[in-house]
Design an enzyme around this catalytic site. Structure first.
Site, PDB file in Angstrom:
ATOM      1  N   GLU A 116       0.888  -1.165   0.000  1.00 66.71           N
ATOM      2  CA  GLU A 116       0.000   0.000   0.000  1.00 66.71           C
ATOM      3  C   GLU A 116       0.923   1.210   0.000  1.00 66.71           C
ATOM      4  O   GLU A 116       1.313   1.689   1.050  1.00 66.71           O
ATOM      5  CB  GLU A 116      -0.780  -0.067   1.316  1.00 66.71           C
ATOM      6  CG  GLU A 116      -2.087   0.609   1.329  1.00 66.71           C
ATOM      7  CD  GLU A 116      -3.085  -0.101   0.481  1.00 66.71           C
ATOM      8  OE1 GLU A 116      -3.230   0.346  -0.665  1.00 66.71           O
ATOM      9  OE2 GLU A 116      -3.680  -1.086   0.938  1.00 66.71           O
ATOM     10  N   CYS A 171      -2.131   9.248   2.341  1.00 68.42           N
ATOM     11  CA  CYS A 171      -1.734   8.700   1.051  1.00 68.42           C
ATOM     12  C   CYS A 171      -2.801   9.003   0.009  1.00 68.42           C
ATOM     13  O   CYS A 171      -2.544   8.980  -1.181  1.00 68.42           O
ATOM     14  CB  CYS A 171      -1.399   7.224   1.139  1.00 68.42           C
ATOM     15  SG  CYS A 171      -2.709   6.256   1.795  1.00 68.42           S
TER      16      CYS A 171
HETATM   17  C1  UN1 Z   1      -3.495   6.409   4.379  1.00 66.21           C
HETATM   18  O1  UN1 Z   1      -3.299   7.608   4.208  1.00 66.21           O
HETATM   19  O2  UN1 Z   1      -2.534   5.614   4.497  1.00 66.21           O
HETATM   20  O3  UN1 Z   1      -9.160   7.179   2.717  1.00 66.21           O
HETATM   21  C2  UN1 Z   1      -4.829   5.810   4.578  1.00 66.21           C
HETATM   22  C3  UN1 Z   1      -8.567   7.792   3.603  1.00 66.21           C
HETATM   23  C4  UN1 Z   1      -8.421   7.091   4.938  1.00 66.21           C
HETATM   24  C5  UN1 Z   1      -7.251   6.185   4.921  1.00 66.21           C
HETATM   25  C6  UN1 Z   1      -5.965   6.770   4.417  1.00 66.21           C
HETATM   26  N1  UN1 Z   1      -9.619   6.346   5.196  1.00 66.21           N
HETATM   27  O4  UN1 Z   1      -8.110   8.906   3.454  1.00 66.21           O
END
Ligand code: UN1
Length: 515
Positions: free
Chosen positions: A267, A301
């Site tokens: 990920e 992310c």
């Molecule tokens: C991440 O930034 O690693 O969709 C996860 C989102 C959150 C998860 C982000 N539910 O922004």
């Protein structure tokens, strides 16, 4: 402008200790490991020292998890395993505020986002409990008389979970709640910048295990940096390594796990864009973009990093965004303050990367419309608070093709929808994407096979803030993994295909004749 006063580090350390104690993690691990520390980006200072793990303690953690798997957990009925996760969900509800406090202290998230992250943990526990009765295999019609053809899903073994600072607890819960109901045991290496949230989660899971009679070895935390991570990645008893972090981290982890033919779930980074069509509801565009780009100080992310706007509305969109960004400027500071919308960046390095990217953007023909500066350095010289930056770019230049983990939103224009999709897909990452439009056919094209090439494709909402019910992950350099909802559980199990002959004869498949 810096509108809040900052809490002092000693007060934050006390608050962290109280939250840890409430979760039952009062005693910081003292196993003679490597020297480590807990720090807060709110003041940029050290909270206290604590022991990190070593290769040896990691090896012991894997041994404990492996034994718990073999002796008890893999044979425990899945709905019974679900009871453990149900109890964990109850404890998370009870300690929502304690965990949220720790998330704010260690990751610098504002209160509402910290609480939202814990809510995400609770939600995925609910999901996993339901799943514990739904790990369905198929039965297929056999071509042979008197035979049954079916598939059965079995646990893999020890799952190594590696997580990043920016979602210090939610990403662990996506992996762990699902891995546990699937019958696996877990060894978790959190980011070395967020050890306390990890100790609190571990303590709650320990309690859930004790309350439901599950083996205590089924979960271990190993704190630390590279050495610990490498050990986990190389240990052949770790059947699946689920790693969240940068593309660089994925490039290091992926080949090492593949070299021993282990399984990997990656990920990695995103460079998420929203396309703004001329028909778009611009109120939605502005609100959706500001949350996605500046929320969590641009450190998700899924954060929005590129806005691809039709040339007819580009000026208006940029102006309205600039207005919203100017309001944000008054709301930067102490993440514990209810009025704050933008907390600190995690570190000096994060700030350096942002300044670097802004310099490069200017050199590549960009104009900083608003933001980008550091604020509050007098209040806390070791902390890095920044004004979210809005940057007009002449096109998708090299700096725009990179993920910079900071609140920078690059704005570019397009003329035809084809051009927008091409720009959109023209980066190496493929996590999350959005289209703002009122044109239904355009929306359908964006979600079609010839549209966005990402793992998450949204219409009329921003790129971040996904619900746990869907599968989460992305394509290309994002690594291809899927976690959390839908049928992501399959990555945590192995499939056995069974042919059972109840007919007495021995007909061979494909009509083969032999003896
Ligand atoms: C991440 O930034 O690693 O969709 C996860 C989102 C959150 C998860 C982000 N539910 O922004």
């Amino acid at each position: 402008p810096f509108t809040t006063t900052l809490p002092d580090t000693a007060g934050l350390a006390e608050r962290a200790t109280a939250a840890l104690e409430a979760c039952g993690a009062a005693r910081l691990p003292d196993d003679g490991g490597a020297p480590g520390r807990a720090r807060t980006p709110i003041t940029g200072e050290e909270l206290f020292r604590l022991d990190f793990g070593t290769a040896k303690t990691t090896e012991q953690a894997v041994t404990a998890a492996d034994e718990a798997f073999r002796r008890v957990w893999r044979d425990t009925p899945a709905p019974v395993r679900g009871q453990l996760v149900r109890r964990l969900g109850e404890l998370l509800r009870e300690h929502k505020q304690d965990l949220a406090d720790l998330v704010t202290i260690e990751a610098g998230k504002i209160r509402s986002e910290a609480a939202g992250e814990v809510q995400e943990m609770i939600d995925v526990c609910d999901f996993a409990v339901g799943l514990s009765r739904q790990l369905y295999g198929r039965t297929m019609p056999s071509e042979r008389p008197g035979h049954r053809l079916m598939e059965t899903w079995h646990p893999l073994g020890v799952v190594g979970v590696i997580t990043a600072f920016n979602f210090p607890v939610a990403v662990w819960s996506w992996n762990t709640a699902i891995a546990l109901v699937c019958g696996n045991t877990v060894v978790w290496k959190p980011s070395d910048t967020t050890p306390l949230t990890a100790l609190a989660c571990d303590a709650l899971l320990r309690r859930a295990a004790a309350d439901t009679g599950a083996p205590e070895g089924l979960h271990r935390v190993v704190l630390g940096g590279r050495e610990v991570g490498e050990h986990l990645v190389d240990d052949p008893r770790v059947a699946l390594v689920s790693a969240t972090g940068s593309v660089a981290m994925g490039r290091a982890v992926g080949p090492r796990v593949s070299a021993r033919l282990g399984r990997c779930l990656l990920e990695l980074g995103g460079n998420n864009a929203a396309v703004v069509a001329p028909s778009a509801d611009l109120d939605l565009v502005v609100r959706g973009s500001v949350f996605a780009a500046a929320g969590t100080a641009g450190q998700r992310c899924t954060s929005l990093r590129r806005l691809i706007v039709h040339e007819d509305v580009a000026e208006e969109v940029t102006e309205r965004l600039a207005g919203a960004y100017r309001q944000l400027r008054e709301r930067i500071g102490d993440p514990f303050d209810d009025g704050t919308l933008v907390g600190p960046l995690i570190s000096e390095r994060g700030h350096g990367a942002m300044q670097d990217a802004l310099d490069r953007a200017r050199a590549e023909g960009g104009t900083v419309v608003t933001g980008g500066g550091r604020v509050g350095e007098d209040a806390a010289p070791g902390a890095y608070y920044v004004e979210p930056a809005l940057v007009r770019m002449p096109g998708q230049t090299p700096v725009v093709e990179e993920e910079t983990f900071a609140p920078i939103l690059y704005v570019m224009t397009y003329r035809t929808f084809e051009e927008a999709v091409e720009l959109h897909n023209g980066v190496p990452q493929g996590l999350s994407s959005a289209l703002f439009t009122r044109d239904q056919a355009e929306a359908e094209r964006f979600v079609s096979a010839a549209g966005s090439d990402c793992g998450i494709v949204n219409v009329n909402i921003g790129t971040s803030g996904a619900e746990i019910g869907g599968a989460f992950g992305g394509e290309k350099e994002t690594g291809g993994g899927r976690e959390s909802g839908s049928d992501s559980w399959k990555a945590y199990m192995r499939r056995a295909t069974n042919t059972v002959n109840y007919g007495g004869g021995l007909p061979l498949a494909q009509g083969v004749e032999f003896l």
